[in-house]
Scaffold this active site. Sequence first.
Site, short mmCIF file in Angstrom:
data_model
loop_
_atom_site.label_atom_id
_atom_site.label_comp_id
_atom_site.label_asym_id
_atom_site.label_seq_id
_atom_site.Cartn_x
_atom_site.Cartn_y
_atom_site.Cartn_z
N LYS A 219 0.43 -1.30 -0.12
CA LYS A 219 0.45 -0.06 0.17
C LYS A 219 0.69 1.05 -0.27
CE LYS A 219 -4.55 -2.28 1.81
NZ LYS A 219 -5.31 -2.14 2.59
N ARG A 255 -2.63 -10.51 4.90
CA ARG A 255 -2.96 -10.86 3.61
C ARG A 255 -1.86 -9.43 2.54
NH1 ARG A 255 -5.43 -7.72 -0.05
NH2 ARG A 255 -7.00 -8.67 -1.37
#
Length: 278
Positions: A219, A255
């Site tokens: 991210k 994840r």
Amino acid sequence: MNGDLVRARERGLSRPQILGILNVTPDSFSDGGRYTGTDAAIAQAEALREAGADLIDVGGESTRPGAARVPEDEERERVLPIVRALVDRGIPVSVDTMNSRTAAASAEAGANLINDVSGGLADPEMYRTIAATGIHYVAMHWRGSADADAQYDDVVTDVRNHLKLRVAEMLVWGIKPDRIVLDPGLGFAKRGEHNWQLLGRMRELASLGYPLLVGASRKRFLGALLPDEASVEQRDEPTAHVSALAAAAGAWAVRVHDVRSTRLALDVWEQWERGAHR
């Protein structure tokens, strides 16, 4: 996946579960278009499993900032053949979807977990569906999209209160407590400092009493640690560090895109913990 897997760390299993990300979409921010073919998707899932993934998280709709919604039937056409193929191979599967009909079809096809980035807010039938199927369910903190309003009085308190309300509604709908997993929604309507506060104060979120899934992989806030010319894949190294720190803070699962680096980081952390308790 049964309730024992979600509660495994409570019984002394040190390492969090690893969800290996498999995007069968043409437009995901990191790997869009690579695994839209069934054979390519299955091969990638098997590679993720070999690298150490406990579950393969299959997604048929991108949730990157600015992404358009995908028609439900198209999402199912992307996801269900992969779910069935992986189940036939004995590979545990989670399905990343905001749609209750996709969730129901995935459960019927043998998926173990539904990973809903909307936390049930995108589809009013989601909680009814989860309760009826008895499948495990991840509810994420959500404000409508990845680029929605990012204003908070105190992000950790606000996210905790939001998730607490989601849990209360899930219980009203009949979802069993041992089927619920929570996700603070890193990167979704969060600025960089918000993400770091949620990670640094994760134990406050864990005080709700439910397993936590951490999804930091690749991210933007991790990219801010790297040179401007760094590729998205170069965010895998800080992702692995976050995975180990999340393990120390009690996360049930992480994840990630690059399973191998996170698995190695978690193996190091696990040995460290075992050494500390001998």
